[in-house]
Design a protein around this motif. Structure first.
Motif, PDB file in Angstrom:
ATOM      1  N   ASP A 190      12.917   2.824   1.151  1.00 27.46           N
ATOM      2  CA  ASP A 190      13.299   4.183   0.760  1.00 27.46           C
ATOM      3  C   ASP A 190      14.347   4.187  -0.345  1.00 27.46           C
ATOM      4  OD1 ASP A 190      11.522   5.260   2.511  1.00 27.46           O
ATOM      5  OD2 ASP A 190      12.983   5.679   4.089  1.00 27.46           O
ATOM      6  N   LYS A 191      15.113   3.115  -0.470  1.00 33.62           N
ATOM      7  CA  LYS A 191      16.083   3.041  -1.566  1.00 33.62           C
ATOM      8  C   LYS A 191      15.376   3.116  -2.912  1.00 33.62           C
ATOM      9  CE  LYS A 191      19.670   0.307   0.747  1.00 33.62           C
ATOM     10  NZ  LYS A 191      20.487  -0.925   0.685  1.00 33.62           N
ATOM     11  N   GLU A 192      14.286   2.354  -3.034  1.00 31.58           N
ATOM     12  CA  GLU A 192      13.531   2.372  -4.286  1.00 31.58           C
ATOM     13  C   GLU A 192      12.853   3.710  -4.509  1.00 31.58           C
ATOM     14  OE1 GLU A 192      10.832  -0.874  -4.274  1.00 31.58           O
ATOM     15  OE2 GLU A 192      12.402  -2.403  -4.035  1.00 31.58           O
ATOM     16  N   ARG A 193      12.423   4.334  -3.444  1.00 27.85           N
ATOM     17  CA  ARG A 193      11.761   5.635  -3.576  1.00 27.85           C
ATOM     18  C   ARG A 193      12.784   6.704  -3.983  1.00 27.85           C
ATOM     19  NH1 ARG A 193       6.642   5.259  -1.395  1.00 27.85           N
ATOM     20  NH2 ARG A 193       6.437   7.550  -1.433  1.00 27.85           N
ATOM     21  N   ILE A 194      14.010   6.573  -3.479  1.00 26.07           N
ATOM     22  CA  ILE A 194      15.050   7.520  -3.887  1.00 26.07           C
ATOM     23  C   ILE A 194      15.380   7.335  -5.359  1.00 26.07           C
ATOM     24  CG2 ILE A 194      17.491   8.125  -3.566  1.00 26.07           C
ATOM     25  CD1 ILE A 194      17.121   7.475  -0.585  1.00 26.07           C
ATOM     26  N   THR A 195      15.404   6.050  -5.789  1.00 25.18           N
ATOM     27  CA  THR A 195      15.676   5.774  -7.200  1.00 25.18           C
ATOM     28  C   THR A 195      14.561   6.324  -8.085  1.00 25.18           C
ATOM     29  OG1 THR A 195      16.792   3.739  -6.529  1.00 25.18           O
ATOM     30  CG2 THR A 195      16.191   3.942  -8.842  1.00 25.18           C
ATOM     31  N   LEU A 220       9.167  -2.520  10.210  1.00 25.53           N
ATOM     32  CA  LEU A 220       9.965  -1.298  10.301  1.00 25.53           C
ATOM     33  C   LEU A 220      11.178  -1.359   9.377  1.00 25.53           C
ATOM     34  CD1 LEU A 220       9.905   1.334  11.954  1.00 25.53           C
ATOM     35  CD2 LEU A 220      11.415   0.237  13.616  1.00 25.53           C
ATOM     36  N   LYS A 221      11.873  -2.501   9.353  1.00 24.85           N
ATOM     37  CA  LYS A 221      13.055  -2.658   8.500  1.00 24.85           C
ATOM     38  C   LYS A 221      12.685  -2.557   7.020  1.00 24.85           C
ATOM     39  CE  LYS A 221      15.810  -6.029   9.210  1.00 24.85           C
ATOM     40  NZ  LYS A 221      16.307  -7.395   9.507  1.00 24.85           N
ATOM     41  N   ARG A 222      11.577  -3.205   6.614  1.00 28.41           N
ATOM     42  CA  ARG A 222      11.204  -3.211   5.199  1.00 28.41           C
ATOM     43  C   ARG A 222      10.763  -1.821   4.735  1.00 28.41           C
ATOM     44  NH1 ARG A 222      10.639  -7.896   2.384  1.00 28.41           N
ATOM     45  NH2 ARG A 222      10.891  -9.839   3.555  1.00 28.41           N
ATOM     46  N   LEU A 223      10.083  -1.113   5.597  1.00 28.77           N
ATOM     47  CA  LEU A 223       9.673   0.246   5.222  1.00 28.77           C
ATOM     48  C   LEU A 223      10.888   1.168   5.094  1.00 28.77           C
ATOM     49  CD1 LEU A 223       6.486   0.671   7.465  1.00 28.77           C
ATOM     50  CD2 LEU A 223       6.552   0.444   4.981  1.00 28.77           C
ATOM     51  N   ILE A 224      11.887   0.955   5.947  1.00 24.64           N
ATOM     52  CA  ILE A 224      13.104   1.782   5.859  1.00 24.64           C
ATOM     53  C   ILE A 224      13.886   1.454   4.593  1.00 24.64           C
ATOM     54  CG2 ILE A 224      15.340   2.249   6.949  1.00 24.64           C
ATOM     55  CD1 ILE A 224      13.935   1.796   9.674  1.00 24.64           C
ATOM     56  N   VAL A 278       0.835  -1.201   0.000  1.00 25.00           N
ATOM     57  CA  VAL A 278       0.000   0.000   0.000  1.00 25.00           C
ATOM     58  C   VAL A 278       0.871   1.252   0.000  1.00 25.00           C
ATOM     59  CG1 VAL A 278      -1.678   1.315   1.333  1.00 25.00           C
ATOM     60  CG2 VAL A 278      -1.947  -1.150   1.094  1.00 25.00           C
ATOM     61  N   ILE A 279       1.900   1.295   0.871  1.00 21.89           N
ATOM     62  CA  ILE A 279       2.738   2.491   0.948  1.00 21.89           C
ATOM     63  C   ILE A 279       3.606   2.633  -0.302  1.00 21.89           C
ATOM     64  CG2 ILE A 279       4.640   3.530   2.230  1.00 21.89           C
ATOM     65  CD1 ILE A 279       3.407   2.450   4.768  1.00 21.89           C
ATOM     66  N   SER A 280       4.000   1.516  -0.898  1.00 25.79           N
ATOM     67  CA  SER A 280       4.909   1.577  -2.044  1.00 25.79           C
ATOM     68  C   SER A 280       4.195   1.862  -3.351  1.00 25.79           C
ATOM     69  CB  SER A 280       5.691   0.264  -2.164  1.00 25.79           C
ATOM     70  OG  SER A 280       6.403  -0.010  -0.987  1.00 25.79           O
ATOM     71  N   HIS A 281       2.967   1.307  -3.553  1.00 22.51           N
ATOM     72  CA  HIS A 281       2.340   1.342  -4.875  1.00 22.51           C
ATOM     73  C   HIS A 281       1.023   2.113  -4.919  1.00 22.51           C
ATOM     74  CE1 HIS A 281       5.293  -1.615  -6.191  1.00 22.51           C
ATOM     75  NE2 HIS A 281       4.979  -2.359  -5.135  1.00 22.51           N
ATOM     76  N   ALA A 282       0.528   2.570  -3.793  1.00 19.05           N
ATOM     77  CA  ALA A 282      -0.737   3.317  -3.819  1.00 19.05           C
ATOM     78  C   ALA A 282      -0.546   4.658  -4.498  1.00 19.05           C
ATOM     79  CB  ALA A 282      -1.263   3.501  -2.404  1.00 19.05           C
ATOM     80  N   ARG A 283      -1.552   5.060  -5.312  1.00 15.92           N
ATOM     81  CA  ARG A 283      -1.520   6.358  -5.981  1.00 15.92           C
ATOM     82  C   ARG A 283      -2.045   7.415  -5.015  1.00 15.92           C
ATOM     83  NH1 ARG A 283      -0.108   1.917  -8.817  1.00 15.92           N
ATOM     84  NH2 ARG A 283       0.270   2.381 -11.014  1.00 15.92           N
ATOM     85  N   GLY A 284      -1.140   8.292  -4.611  1.00 19.80           N
ATOM     86  CA  GLY A 284      -1.514   9.317  -3.650  1.00 19.80           C
ATOM     87  C   GLY A 284      -0.366   9.595  -2.699  1.00 19.80           C
ATOM     88  N   ASP A 285      -0.618  10.448  -1.738  1.00 22.01           N
ATOM     89  CA  ASP A 285       0.416  10.835  -0.772  1.00 22.01           C
ATOM     90  C   ASP A 285       0.386   9.862   0.403  1.00 22.01           C
ATOM     91  OD1 ASP A 285       2.307  12.094   0.702  1.00 22.01           O
ATOM     92  OD2 ASP A 285       1.109  13.878   1.165  1.00 22.01           O
ATOM     93  N   PRO A 286       1.470   9.097   0.633  1.00 18.94           N
ATOM     94  CA  PRO A 286       1.496   8.139   1.748  1.00 18.94           C
ATOM     95  C   PRO A 286       1.993   8.740   3.048  1.00 18.94           C
ATOM     96  CG  PRO A 286       3.421   7.826   0.392  1.00 18.94           C
ATOM     97  CD  PRO A 286       2.673   8.979  -0.208  1.00 18.94           C
ATOM     98  N   THR A 287       2.089  10.037   3.140  1.00 16.64           N
ATOM     99  CA  THR A 287       2.683  10.661   4.328  1.00 16.64           C
ATOM    100  C   THR A 287       1.895  10.324   5.580  1.00 16.64           C
ATOM    101  OG1 THR A 287       3.473  12.487   2.935  1.00 16.64           O
ATOM    102  CG2 THR A 287       3.448  12.847   5.318  1.00 16.64           C
TER     103      THR A 287
END
Length: 781
Positions: free
Chosen positions: A689-694, A682-686, A639-648
């Motif tokens: 961020d590598k993929e989100r930076i890419t 927690l580890k997987r969400l952290i 959900v946090i990785s692929h959902a369309r919208g702001d996951p903040t």
């Protein structure tokens, strides 16, 4: 005038005809009563005696003044004689008539003495002043069935009647005044006598009757009124007088083998107890087997005795089961069709030997296509196919749908339809046409629930193509809901979705309405939902018919392992992180369909946009439950990785859970850092961020986490092994701001980490040393 003069006989006859015509008219005014009446059997004529007695009557002429006096006295005597005969008959006959026809056949009772003269009939328009024979009969009988008010008898009153003489002597007309007579008292009619007789007969037939007679002030009991004891013993009570249980017992007593059934059921009640010792149960089995031996088939057909045979098969020895099988072997197919005997076959399949099971399955040979359409027999066939048949026996059952040649000639070397078509490719069209002909009658709601039928349909859709497949889809599209619960049935539904037309797909989706939640939660049914997401171009129809119903019960879908796969597939279809390669390979078969025209990426984007906001909000509302559950770990990540919208907001909700005070070793309330599932989330969400930076996304979970967590909390995380691994993940994000912030908070605990014994602390120390800049070495001068 001399009425006996021979010259006047024509006048006399004419008057008699007039009299008879009036009587017949009175009789025809009402319909005949039910049954044979006295009027039809014996036609009574109000006439003079026969012609042969006329001479005798002429001799007695001098004793009567005129003919009218003679006629009145003659008929009066005749009616008195008839009344005496009726009274004697009514006193003797005490039987109660059952029907109206019997009542109508009784001789009529004369109420009054009839005085009839020829003068009454001289004027045709004049009303009769006295009652005729027919009126007397109608009063005695009562009203016939269907008689209307217009036919009711009118009460006749005694009035002054003016009589006119007609005929050749018209000049001698004179009016005669009849003085009013006193109304005669009406006697009891025959209907009243019959009613009284019936009531007396009913009293006599009662069980007990006390005949009492008054003697002074005392009443004596008539002992003869009581029935004799022998008579009471011989008398059989009526079914109406018995209770429900007694009536049921009476019916059972009329059956054959009543005593044996009674004893066998008594033994069965004792033998089926769970705590009964084995030795006693064995003796009861032997006793019961002797009772039932030779009557197995008859006992198996009844609802109560069938349980006796079942218990005997279950607890009996191998020799006893063999004897039972020998007795029932010729009636296996017939017992499968019986409502109660089919349970005996189930017991034989469950507790019988391998040879006995094979014998039962062999009895289905040549009858499978008929038995599968029978309501009772299809259950036994389904049980034998799924639970007890081996591969060769299953193929022998399936071969009957391939054609008559496969039914008559069994080839034990073949093991599947694929092998048959590989060895004999020229028979493909013949086999498919025979399968289609056999499957058409099976498109029924009650038959389609069986997995054996699903297997036949799946084999047909695997090899069928073109028009033959389209015709079968058109017949089956409205019944797909009933076959989704098995592997083969779900594959059949997927073929219908893939190769059906736009109209077929629309009908299928509408049939799934109100069943979406159940289909999403099924092991094989959720695959149909994935196929619909893959190929249906009409995304608005999918939104309204399927996704709206799914989102209404989002919590229930998300908590189910198969429902989560459907939600994840909407966001990230065919992601290898979430879906096994075998599932992806099955779904790829639908890519060859010719109906879908829209680009797959556009279709997936439209579906993801529709559900993203609802899924992100669900994570915000249920963040703690999702983070602390190992099963929903990948769901949060998707959900946090692929959902369309702001996951903040979703990231912030999880970060607040991590910002709670942490005490190492607290087993009562696990912190997310130390929780078995929480630390992995927690580890997987952290690391995500590598993929989100890419992907050049600005929102990073690690940055939000460091902002929310209070200063100094990271040091407490380092006190446990799992917390150290979470800190290592922060250092591996490869973001300068994140790395610098972590090092600043852990700068003073390096020496303490080196003293720790767990592996996470040593790895964290190495990571800190590797990421810190090297210091220049001091040179001693």
């Amino acid at each position: 005038m001399d009425y006996f003069d021979e010259t006047n006989t024509p006048l006399l006859r004419r008057k008699l005809r007039i009299m008879h015509s009036k009587v017949s008219r009175n009789r025809s005014m009402r319909s005949n009563p039910e049954g044979n009446s006295l009027m039809s059997n014996k036609k009574k004529k109000l006439s003079l005696p026969p012609a042969d007695t006329m001479d005798t009557l002429r001799k007695k002429k001098q004793t009567y003044d005129n003919f009218d006096d003679f006629e009145g006295k003659y008929l009066a005597q005749k009616s008195k004689a008839l009344n005496r005969s009726l009274e004697s008959n009514s006193s003797l006959d005490t039987t109660t008539p059952d029907t109206l026809s019997q009542i109508s056949s009784i001789a009529p009772y004369s109420d009054v003495t009839m005085h009839t003269t020829l003068n009454h009939f001289k004027k045709a328009k004049a009303k009769p002043s006295d009652e005729t024979w027919e009126n007397a009969v109608s009063k005695a009988r009562g009203e016939p069935d269907g008689a209307e008010k217009s036919f009711h008898a009118k009460k006749l009153s005694r009035t002054v009647i003016k009589e006119d003489m007609e005929g050749e002597e018209a000049e001698h007309k004179e009016d005669k005044l009849v003085t009013p007579t006193k109304p005669l008292q009406r006697k009891k009619s025959i209907k009243v006598h019959i009613k009284n007789a019936a009531s007396k007969l009913k009293i006599l037939r009662s069980k007990s009757k006390l005949n009492t007679s008054k003697a002074g002030s005392k009443r004596k009991m008539d002992v003869s009124a009581f029935p004799d004891e022998s008579t009471v013993a011989m008398k059989k009570p009526k079914l109406k007088e018995l209770s429900w249980k007694e009536r049921r017992h009476e019916r059972k007593m009329t059956k054959n083998n009543f005593e044996i059934i009674k004893k066998a059921k008594f033994v069965w009640e004792e033998m089926r107890r769970h705590k009964l010792p084995d030795e006693k149960r064995r003796k009861l089995c032997e006793e019961l087997f002797k009772m039932v031996s030779g009557k197995m088939y008859e006992f198996a057909l009844a609802h109560d005795t069938a349980r006796v045979v079942q218990c005997l098969v279950q607890f009996g020895s191998n020799e006893q089961r063999t004897s039972i099988m020998e007795e029932l072997k010729d009636n296996i197919v017939g017992m499968c069709k019986s409502k109660y005997a089919k349970f005996v076959i189930r017991k034989l399949l469950k507790y019988g030997t391998k040879q006995q099971r094979s014998f039962v399955i062999k009895q289905f040979h040549g009858k499978v296509r008929k038995l599968v359409r029978h309501r009772e027999a299809s259950e036994i066939l389904e049980l034998a196919y799924n639970e007890y048949a081996n591969a060769a026996q299953r193929l022998s059952i399936m071969e009957e749908f391939y054609g008559p040649s496969f039914t008559l000639f069994k080839n034990h070397a073949t093991k599947s339809l694929d092998q048959i078509l590989t060895e004999q490719p020229d028979k493909k069209d013949m086999i498919l046409s025979n399968m289609k002909e056999a499957l058409l009658p099976l498109v029924d709601k009650e038959i389609l629930i069986h997995s054996m039928i699903h297997r036949i349909f799946f084999e047909f859709f695997t090899y069928a193509s073109g028009k033959m497949r389209s015709e079968m889809i058109e017949l089956l599209r409205e019944h797909l809901v009933t076959i989704l619960h098995t592997r083969d049935g779900a594959r059949v539904a997927m073929h219908c979705v893939w190769h059906g037309t736009a109209k077929d797909r629309k009908v299928i989706i509408k049939c799934l309405k109100t069943h979406v939640l159940k289909v999403c939660k099924e092991e094989y049914g959720h695959m149909v939902m994935l196929a619909i997401i893959d190929v249906v171009d009409d995304t608005r129809l999918v939104h309204k018919a399927l996704l709206d119903e799914m989102l209404k019960s989002l919590d229930e879908v998300a908590q189910n392992q198969y429902g989560r796969k459907v939600l994840i597939y909407l966001l990230s279809p065919r992601d290898p992180l979430h879906f096994h390669p075998d599932i992806v390979h099955v779904l790829q078969e639908g890519d060859k369909n010719t109906t879908s025209k829209k680009d797959g990426k556009v279709r997936s984007q439209e579906l993801a946009d529709y559900v993203s906001s609802a899924l992100l909000q669900y994570v915000v509302d249920h963040s703690r439950d999702l983070v602390m559950n190992n099963n929903t770990l990948l769901f949060i990540l998707a959900v946090i990785s692929h959902a369309r919208g702001d996951p903040t907001e979703a990231m912030l909700a999880i970060s607040k859970i991590a910002a709670e005070p942490f005490v190492a070793g607290n087993c009562d309330n696990f912190h997310i850092v130390e929780h078995p599932a929480g630390h992995l989330a927690l580890k997987r969400l952290i690391l995500n961020d590598k993929e989100r930076i890419t992907a050049n996304e600005d929102v990073l979970f690690s940055k939000i986490l460091l902002k929310v967590v209070p200063p100094g909390s990271l040091k407490s995380w380092a006190a446990c092994n799992r917390g150290c691994f979470a800190l290592i993940s922060l250092l591996e994000v490869d973001d300068d701001d994140v790395t610098t912030a972590v090092k600043q908070q852990l700068s003073g605990i390096r020496k303490s980490l080196k003293k720790m014994t767990f592996s996470g602390a040593h790895l964290l120390v190495k990571k800190l040393e590797a990421s810190s800049p090297t210091r220049p070495q001091m040179i001693d001068l």
